[in-house]
Scaffold this active site. Structure first.
Site, PDB file in Angstrom:
ATOM      1  N   SER A   1      -9.465  -0.510   7.519  1.00 47.14           N
ATOM      2  CA  SER A   1      -8.810  -0.897   6.206  1.00 47.14           C
ATOM      3  C   SER A   1      -8.497  -1.404   5.876  1.00 47.14           C
ATOM      4  CB  SER A   1      -8.079   0.611   6.621  1.00 47.14           C
ATOM      5  OG  SER A   1      -8.572   1.954   6.833  1.00 47.14           O
TER       6      SER A   1
ATOM      7  N   SER B   1      -9.483   1.530   4.026  1.00 53.88           N
ATOM      8  CA  SER B   1      -8.498   2.607   2.667  1.00 53.88           C
ATOM      9  C   SER B   1      -8.174   1.410   1.717  1.00 53.88           C
ATOM     10  CB  SER B   1      -8.243   3.718   3.031  1.00 53.88           C
ATOM     11  OG  SER B   1      -7.306   2.901   4.486  1.00 53.88           O
TER      12      SER B   1
ATOM     13  N   LYS C   1       0.908  -1.102   0.311  1.00 54.84           N
ATOM     14  CA  LYS C   1      -0.063   0.241  -0.050  1.00 54.84           C
ATOM     15  C   LYS C   1       0.990   1.333  -0.342  1.00 54.84           C
ATOM     16  CE  LYS C   1      -3.760   1.662   2.495  1.00 54.84           C
ATOM     17  NZ  LYS C   1      -4.532   1.721   4.354  1.00 54.84           N
TER      18      LYS C   1
END
Lengths: 526, 483
Positions: free
Chosen positions: A197, A173, A78
């Site tokens: 997330s 997210s 990420k």
């Protein structure tokens, strides 16, 4: 070996035996990334360095000296983790073009074990959001939007190959990481989890999403959202693979003073057959407003599954659950306001051209660098931290946080081993519908089932369970005791085996996969 | 002196001179005749200064507290591994953490904690076995993270005291011991340095100092004038240097002192205080405080009010001026530092069985290894070598300065002729010589003015270069004068 193969059980063996080489694996992943570009799962693809790493891995395999099970395995990270020499943007204008000078500890550990870094994945800006729709590089599309399973069930709006209208969100997210794993472009990906997330996009994208216990895995190099709740998250296609990743990442880091000192011993998951000694708790408050009847049904079926297999299934209560959203809102925004204070354009990142004074430069830089969501949270957070508000809001929220955490403590002390809850309120919404409400509203709605685990620092995992009426993944969540990941993952693995979640049928993957396209039987759930 | 006073008067509106004139007329109890040239305020034997208001009005009691920042003497910074060094090339000692690069985390430096514990013990503090770290937020170019990590809620040490000695008058003939309470000692980060380049409308930032460990020491408002504050700070410097916890050299920024000053009438609550900053030496400390006391007295005497503000000391003009305060009171939005767990210290009782002193910090272990503090060393010097207490002060400073030169205190004393005059006959002769040379003074004394005796004692001291015991001298003179 197929790209769909489980890391631990199949790919590793294939690499060792030379049935496939790290370079081949890497090339296939890179090609698939290119042909699934419309998913927008990746912000940066590090093609050159990945191929180089793959070559080096190949050399090691040739010499018969692989570094371990992760050697040569393509992974994605990420874009809020620092990666040396590679752009790290947090999907924000503030860090566009920012090249990290160091590796996050978790990234370094993966590289040290020979993993091949394919690229940095997309997210909500600074990890704030539950849809991966609010980053400066655009939203992430859920690969299931293009699956045979979804297309079959959806009412065709047009006959064209137009991919635009009905695609669904990936959740957030860590949507990019979830989509990357879900679409087979990598074998595992790192996400982060502050209020759900990692688990939320895992549920929407039909992958395993593990949130480890706070303090187990180092946060050094993870650009923080809420320091007291953030953890690196692990996204894989099966529970065994999650255990492998956990084993390679967990342990004390002297650079992170919030990691525990105790030695961590990596483990292999036993194949549980007898669940009669298990006690599963069903927290009644997780029957939250807005929970779809579909998911309620899956949840109920799962409880029955355990009961029929001989486990003890009991209803429990976590009475302070209903305060968790406001509590989270106060504590999260306060820490955000503090953590974002360093972005002033002076030392790194975006700097505005406004030069009249230092203050005006700060203000313009931050206005230009941050999106509305980030700025909104900073303003809220600063409000709660004002001297006249501190007791009323921040300290109060800390007290409520302790109550929420002790709810779990009481339940676990009463003999319950694992809690079983839904992960999300419904399956993935279409993008056009999702953006009807603002980020704050969506986050408040979507986080309700996942954020309490962050407040209490507990480990939790999403296990893909079945497909919804619309042909989209639905996952269920298991929450365990602090540092009892082995027990948590063992139960999750058993459940995974029972439900036999279907493999996504993607055209793109079909084309790239030279192996036999294995049809996996769907479980009796769908 | 007069020229300086005039300059000061011109620069600061004549307050300085007026204050001195006013003071000179005040006969108040216990106060001494104001000697021209030096201090505007004199502390009486009871320890509280009594300054004049307009004649007929109640006296003013000045109240002085100090906020001291001492840079910790350590190889690396408080929360990162970059080096601590004075005058290195700009931005050459900056780690990723110091530059606030995103994703970096603080790691506490053990040596800094030990330095704070040693200092706390030397100042008779209670060491908190559990202390906490907090973030103090404000935006400034030399504060990269937008917040400073400090200890606002629970500092590492509290409730201590510092004893210091003070000469009652200029002649060093009478020393008195005073005590100031230490409110707390806290660990915190130093900021970087800003250099304002007004010609190019820019600010240059050097982060070498950003993150260096500081001990903030808060001294309660137990002092009453510049001289007391200066003496307290000098003693603190010696203690810090003896411990090695800080080199405490003000000129190199290793010791920074801010003064909190207020005045009030006896029996009334404390007045509004001002904070005085930008003080670069102990001498200026005393000056700044004394100026501020007088400024406040005059302001209040004229019916004005004192603002709770920060003022800068201008060393050239010898006065304090308000600092630019754009936004009003700052709200620092304190928040617990989430990346640092509570700091836990142990003592012999609480130390778990399986831990040794290398794994944790043991307060008792540190206490046992504290070096002799200056006050103890001075006592030993007086006892062993028979020198005057006042000289033990000088000696100690010399010893500190000449550390490592290999001279023993006795050698140094002899070298500089500092030892007491032991020969009684010689002393008697000198006393007689002084009596013979001061006819008028002798007449005055015999007429009943005992105070003039002090002048004779002073002259004897001068002749013996300060090596005579004033008590003995007084006895000898009185004996001779009564003959």
């Amino acid at each position: 070996a197929a790209l769909k193969d489980a890391l631990r059980s199949q790919v590793s063996a294939a690499l060792k035996e030379g049935r496939v080489t790290p370079t081949e694996l890497c090339q296939r992943c890179l090609a698939l990334i290119k042909s699934t570009k419309f998913l927008n799962a990746y912000i940066t693809v590090t093609e050159e360095t990945a191929l180089k790493q793959a070559e080096e891995s190949e050399e090691r395999y040739k010499r018969g000296q692989p570094l371990g099970i992760l050697d040569g395995i393509p992974i994605a990270v990420k874009d809020n983790f620092n990666t040396a020499g590679i752009e790290t943007t947090c999907a924000s204008n503030m860090l566009k073009g920012y090249i990290s000078p160091y590796n996050a500890t978790v990234v370094q550990k993966l590289l040290d074990q020979g993993a091949v870094l394919l690229g940095k994945t997309n997210l909500d800006e600074f990890a704030m959001g539950s849809g991966s729709t609010d980053g400066v590089f655009g939203p992430v599309r859920n690969p299931w939007s293009y699956s045979k399973q979804y297309k079959e069930k959806s009412i065709p709006k047009s006959h064209s190959e137009d991919k635009e209208p009905d695609w669904v969100i990936s959740g957030g997210s860590s949507g990019g990481s979830a989509a990357a794993v879900s679409s087979f472009t990598c074998f595992a990906a790192l996400g982060s989890d502050t209020g759900g997330s990692t688990r939320n996009p895992a549920a929407h994208c039909g992958v395993v999403g593990l949130k480890p216990t706070y303090g187990l895995i180092s946060r050094h190099g993870l650009i923080p959202l809420v320091n007291s709740m953030d953890v690196p998250g692990i996204l894989t296609r099966c529970v065994d693979d999650a255990a492998v990743l956990l084993g390679s990442l967990a342990g004390h880091d002297p650079k992170d003073s919030t990691t525990i000192q105790d030695d961590f011993k990596p483990f292999e998951l036993p194949n549980l057959t007898d669940v009669s000694k298990l006690s599963i708790g069903i927290p009644k408050e997780y029957h939250a407003p807005g929970l779809s009847s579909e998911i309620l049904a899956f949840w109920s079926k799962a409880a029955d599954l355990f009961k029929n297999a001989g486990a003890k299934v009991v209803e429990v209560s976590l009475p302070h659950t209903r305060y968790s959203i406001v509590c989270y809102h106060v504590l999260c925004t306060a820490e955000v306001a503090s953590n974002m204070a360093r972005f002033d354009g002076l030392e790194y990142g975006h700097r505005s051209d406004v030069k009249d004074s230092t203050e005006s430069m700060y203000a313009a830089t931050r206005r230009e660098g941050f999106n509305d969501v980030v700025r909104g949270r900073i303003l809220s957070g600063n409000y709660f931290l004002l001297k006249q508000n501190y007791e009323k809001y921040f300290v109060k929220a800390q007290k409520v946080r302790r109550l929420i955490a002790s709810d779990f403590g009481k339940v676990f002390r009463s003999g319950v081993d694992i809690l079983l809850t839904p992960t999300t309120l419904s399956d993935a919404a279409p993008y056009t519908e999702f953006i009807q409400e603002d980020n704050r509203t969506r986050s408040a709605q979507d986080d309700i089932l996942t954020q309490a685990a962050n407040m209490a620092g507990l480990p939790a995992i999403n296990v893909p369970t079945a497909l919804s009426e619309r042909g989209l993944p639905v996952g269920l969540q298991f929450i365990g005791r602090s540092f009892q990941e082995k027990q948590l993952l063992t139960v999750a693995k058993w459940f995974e085996k029972q439900v036999q979640f279907p493999v996504i049928q993607l055209e793109e993957v079909k084309r790239h996969d030279s192996g036999v396209f294995q049809q996996q039987k769907s479980a009796s759930f769908s | 002196m007069a020229a300086v006073a005039a300059m000061a008067a011109a620069g600061c509106g004549g307050v300085w001179r007026q204050a001195r004139q006013r003071f000179a007329r005040w006969p108040g109890p216990g106060s001494r005749p104001f000697s021209r040239g030096h201090r505007a305020v004199v502390c009486n034997a009871r320890g509280g200064a009594v300054s004049a208001g307009k004649s007929g009005l109640a006296p003013w009691i000045p109240v002085v507290g100090l906020e001291i920042h001492a840079q910790i003497s350590s190889n690396s910074k408080l929360f990162s591994g970059s080096q601590v060094q004075f005058a290195a090339p700009p931005n050459s000692l900056v780690s990723f953490f110091d530059a606030s690069l995103p994703g970096t985390l603080p790691v506490l430096n053990r040596r800094c904690v030990e330095a704070a514990v040693m200092t706390g013990l030397a100042l008779n503090c209670h060491i908190n076995k559990k202390s906490l770290f907090d973030r103090k937020h404000y935006f400034y170019a030399d504060l990269p993270a937008g917040y400073q990590i400090t200890q606002q809620r629970v500092p590492i040490a509290v409730n201590g005291s510092l004893s210091y000695s003070l000469c009652i008058d200029n002649k060093m003939s009478q020393m008195v011991t005073k005590t100031v309470r230490i409110k707390q000692i806290q660990l915190e980060q130093d900021s970087g340095k800003s250099l304002h380049d007004d010609t190019r409308s820019q600010t240059l930032v050097d982060l070498n100092r950003a993150g260096v460990g500081l001990m903030e020491l808060v001294m309660e408002p137990d002092m009453c004038c510049g001289e007391e504050a200066a003496a307290a700070v000098r003693e603190l410097q010696l203690i810090l240097q003896t411990l090695g916890s800080s080199q405490a050299v003000m000129a190199e920024g290793q010791l920074r002192v801010d003064a909190n000053v207020s005045v009030h009438h006896p029996g009334e609550p404390y007045g509004v205080r001002t904070e005085v900053k930008n003080i670069n030496s102990i001498r200026f400390l005393a000056k700044a405080i004394d100026y501020e006391i007088q400024r406040q007295i005059q302001e209040l005497g004229n019916g004005g009010t004192i603002l709770n503000e920060t003022r800068a000391f201008d060393s050239k003009l010898g006065c304090t001026i308000p600092m630019r305060d754009k936004e009003g009171k700052q709200d620092y939005r304190f928040m617990p530092e989430p990346n640092l767990p509570p700091l836990i210290l142990y003592d012999a009782k609480s130390l778990p069985a399986n831990m040794n002193h290398q794994q944790v910090i043991n307060i008792d272990w540190i206490h046992e290894r504290l070096p002799d503090l200056p006050s103890v060393k001075r006592e030993k010097l007086v006892e062993q070598y028979g020198i005057l207490p006042e000289h033990s002060f000088t000696l100690l400073v010399l010893a500190e300065l000449w550390k490592g030169e290999g001279k023993t205190p006795l050698e140094t004393v002899k070298e500089h002729k500092l030892e007491l005059l032991q020969d009684l006959k010689e002393l008697e002769q000198i006393c007689q010589a002084v009596i013979d040379g001061q006819e008028n003074e002798v007449l005055a004394i015999k007429a009943g003015n005992r105070k003039v005796l002090n002048k004779l004692i002073g002259l004897v001291q001068k002749k013996t270069q300060g090596r005579s015991n004033p008590v003995l001298v007084k006895q000898l003179l009185e004996k001779k004068l009564s003959e």
